[in-house]
Design a protein around this motif. Structure first.
Motif, PDB file in Angstrom:
ATOM      1  N   TRP A   1      42.026  28.180  37.545  1.00 47.68           N
ATOM      2  CA  TRP A   1      42.299  28.505  38.944  1.00 47.68           C
ATOM      3  C   TRP A   1      42.585  27.223  39.718  1.00 47.68           C
ATOM      4  O   TRP A   1      41.812  26.271  39.655  1.00 47.68           O
ATOM      5  CB  TRP A   1      41.094  29.197  39.575  1.00 47.68           C
ATOM      6  N   THR A   2      43.681  27.200  40.459  1.00 44.03           N
ATOM      7  CA  THR A   2      44.036  26.042  41.275  1.00 44.03           C
ATOM      8  C   THR A   2      44.250  26.489  42.713  1.00 44.03           C
ATOM      9  O   THR A   2      44.825  27.554  42.959  1.00 44.03           O
ATOM     10  CB  THR A   2      45.319  25.357  40.760  1.00 44.03           C
TER      11      THR A   2
ATOM     12  N   GLY B   1      41.772  21.043  48.011  1.00 42.83           N
ATOM     13  CA  GLY B   1      42.055  21.833  46.820  1.00 42.83           C
ATOM     14  C   GLY B   1      41.478  21.227  45.572  1.00 42.83           C
ATOM     15  O   GLY B   1      40.710  20.267  45.607  1.00 42.83           O
ATOM     16  N   GLY B   2      41.862  21.809  44.452  1.00 40.42           N
ATOM     17  CA  GLY B   2      41.393  21.359  43.165  1.00 40.42           C
ATOM     18  C   GLY B   2      41.558  22.451  42.129  1.00 40.42           C
ATOM     19  O   GLY B   2      42.216  23.469  42.374  1.00 40.42           O
ATOM     20  N   ASP B   3      40.948  22.251  40.978  1.00 46.59           N
ATOM     21  CA  ASP B   3      40.988  23.198  39.870  1.00 46.59           C
ATOM     22  C   ASP B   3      39.581  23.732  39.633  1.00 46.59           C
ATOM     23  O   ASP B   3      38.609  22.970  39.677  1.00 46.59           O
ATOM     24  CB  ASP B   3      41.499  22.510  38.600  1.00 46.59           C
ATOM     25  N   TYR B   4      39.484  25.045  39.338  1.00 47.44           N
ATOM     26  CA  TYR B   4      38.182  25.721  39.297  1.00 47.44           C
ATOM     27  C   TYR B   4      38.107  26.686  38.118  1.00 47.44           C
ATOM     28  O   TYR B   4      39.117  27.199  37.648  1.00 47.44           O
ATOM     29  CB  TYR B   4      37.950  26.485  40.612  1.00 47.44           C
TER      30      TYR B   4
ATOM     31  N   LYS C   1      34.562  30.223  42.803  1.00 47.84           N
ATOM     32  CA  LYS C   1      34.388  28.780  43.029  1.00 47.84           C
ATOM     33  C   LYS C   1      35.546  28.217  43.843  1.00 47.84           C
ATOM     34  O   LYS C   1      35.346  27.340  44.694  1.00 47.84           O
ATOM     35  CB  LYS C   1      34.221  28.046  41.697  1.00 47.84           C
ATOM     36  N   LEU C   2      36.744  28.711  43.601  1.00 49.28           N
ATOM     37  CA  LEU C   2      37.906  28.298  44.390  1.00 49.28           C
ATOM     38  C   LEU C   2      37.690  28.644  45.860  1.00 49.28           C
ATOM     39  O   LEU C   2      37.912  27.820  46.750  1.00 49.28           O
ATOM     40  CB  LEU C   2      39.163  28.993  43.852  1.00 49.28           C
TER      41      LEU C   2
ATOM     42  N   ILE D   1      34.459  38.366  50.882  1.00 49.62           N
ATOM     43  CA  ILE D   1      35.820  38.818  50.580  1.00 49.62           C
ATOM     44  C   ILE D   1      35.694  39.977  49.602  1.00 49.62           C
ATOM     45  O   ILE D   1      35.394  39.784  48.425  1.00 49.62           O
ATOM     46  CB  ILE D   1      36.679  37.674  50.029  1.00 49.62           C
ATOM     47  N   SER D   2      35.903  41.172  50.119  1.00 49.33           N
ATOM     48  CA  SER D   2      35.560  42.385  49.374  1.00 49.33           C
ATOM     49  C   SER D   2      36.433  42.643  48.152  1.00 49.33           C
ATOM     50  O   SER D   2      35.984  43.291  47.209  1.00 49.33           O
ATOM     51  CB  SER D   2      35.604  43.600  50.305  1.00 49.33           C
ATOM     52  N   ASP D   3      37.659  42.164  48.140  1.00 43.57           N
ATOM     53  CA  ASP D   3      38.530  42.439  47.002  1.00 43.57           C
ATOM     54  C   ASP D   3      38.723  41.231  46.079  1.00 43.57           C
ATOM     55  O   ASP D   3      39.567  41.259  45.190  1.00 43.57           O
ATOM     56  CB  ASP D   3      39.884  42.980  47.470  1.00 43.57           C
ATOM     57  N   ALA D   4      37.926  40.188  46.271  1.00 46.73           N
ATOM     58  CA  ALA D   4      38.089  38.973  45.452  1.00 46.73           C
ATOM     59  C   ALA D   4      37.881  39.266  43.963  1.00 46.73           C
ATOM     60  O   ALA D   4      38.642  38.773  43.122  1.00 46.73           O
ATOM     61  CB  ALA D   4      37.130  37.882  45.920  1.00 46.73           C
ATOM     62  N   GLU D   5      36.890  40.068  43.642  1.00 43.57           N
ATOM     63  CA  GLU D   5      36.620  40.367  42.225  1.00 43.57           C
ATOM     64  C   GLU D   5      37.791  41.112  41.585  1.00 43.57           C
ATOM     65  O   GLU D   5      38.185  40.813  40.453  1.00 43.57           O
ATOM     66  CB  GLU D   5      35.338  41.183  42.081  1.00 43.57           C
ATOM     67  N   ALA D   6      38.386  42.059  42.315  1.00 47.66           N
ATOM     68  CA  ALA D   6      39.520  42.816  41.780  1.00 47.66           C
ATOM     69  C   ALA D   6      40.719  41.895  41.545  1.00 47.66           C
ATOM     70  O   ALA D   6      41.385  41.984  40.500  1.00 47.66           O
ATOM     71  CB  ALA D   6      39.889  43.964  42.722  1.00 47.66           C
ATOM     72  N   TYR D   7      40.991  41.010  42.507  1.00 48.27           N
ATOM     73  CA  TYR D   7      42.095  40.061  42.313  1.00 48.27           C
ATOM     74  C   TYR D   7      41.792  39.102  41.175  1.00 48.27           C
ATOM     75  O   TYR D   7      42.681  38.754  40.394  1.00 48.27           O
ATOM     76  CB  TYR D   7      42.397  39.286  43.598  1.00 48.27           C
ATOM     77  N   ALA D   8      40.553  38.660  41.061  1.00 48.50           N
ATOM     78  CA  ALA D   8      40.182  37.755  39.970  1.00 48.50           C
ATOM     79  C   ALA D   8      40.435  38.419  38.621  1.00 48.50           C
ATOM     80  O   ALA D   8      41.027  37.808  37.717  1.00 48.50           O
ATOM     81  CB  ALA D   8      38.719  37.343  40.097  1.00 48.50           C
ATOM     82  N   GLU D   9      40.015  39.670  38.473  1.00 51.08           N
ATOM     83  CA  GLU D   9      40.218  40.378  37.202  1.00 51.08           C
ATOM     84  C   GLU D   9      41.699  40.525  36.886  1.00 51.08           C
ATOM     85  O   GLU D   9      42.129  40.313  35.745  1.00 51.08           O
ATOM     86  CB  GLU D   9      39.539  41.746  37.250  1.00 51.08           C
ATOM     87  N   LEU D  10      42.495  40.881  37.885  1.00 49.75           N
ATOM     88  CA  LEU D  10      43.927  41.058  37.676  1.00 49.75           C
ATOM     89  C   LEU D  10      44.595  39.735  37.306  1.00 49.75           C
ATOM     90  O   LEU D  10      45.326  39.647  36.321  1.00 49.75           O
ATOM     91  CB  LEU D  10      44.582  41.648  38.931  1.00 49.75           C
TER      92      LEU D  10
END
Length: 136
Positions: free
Chosen positions: A30-31, A47-50, A55-56, A78-87
């Motif tokens: 993740w960047t 910014g950075g890499d995660y 963590k990002l 952020i309620s949809d962060a997990e869904a976006y992370a999985e996708l």
């Protein structure tokens, strides 16, 4: 708050906000880049890499807090962060590079399958187009 709202609200202050999932990279896939114009002189970038999207986002919150202004809203979940992370991680597992970026000037921008497409009105429209470009 939704991920798109978080990014767009930060960009309302003149920032450009980029999130990348780098499938080919073995770790820290993740960047994040957050840029504040002008790109010379008083230039600012965070910014950075995660390892994870969480963590990002935690780093984004800390970076934004360095800037002047009221950033108290960044602590909202952020309620949809997990869904976006999985996708995004599923896309990354195929070895693809997938980037979404937002600024007031360009709106949502997609970098996927070797293409750059600008002007999406929403994050969802941007991501759906990206999935289509990747044959999903």
């Amino acid at each position: 708050m939704l991920l798109a709202e978080f990014v767009e609200r930060a960009a309302d202050t003149g920032l450009a906000f980029m999130i990348k999932m780098d499938g080919p990279r073995p770790s820290n896939k993740w960047t994040m880049r957050i840029n504040k114009s002008p790109f010379v002189g008083d230039y600012w970038m965070g910014g950075g890499d995660y390892q994870t999207l969480d963590k990002l986002l935690a780093s984004a919150r800390r970076s934004l807090a360095e800037l002047p202004g009221d950033w108290s809203w960044t602590g909202e979940p952020i309620s949809d962060a997990e869904a976006y992370a999985e996708l995004f991680e599923a896309i990354g597992e195929t070895g693809e590079l997938f980037i979404v970026q937002y600024s007031l000037n360009s709106k949502w921008v997609l970098f996927a399958a070797g293409d750059k497409i600008e002007g999406f009105p929403t994050l969802d429209a941007c991501v759906l187009n990206g999935l289509s470009k990747l044959g999903w």
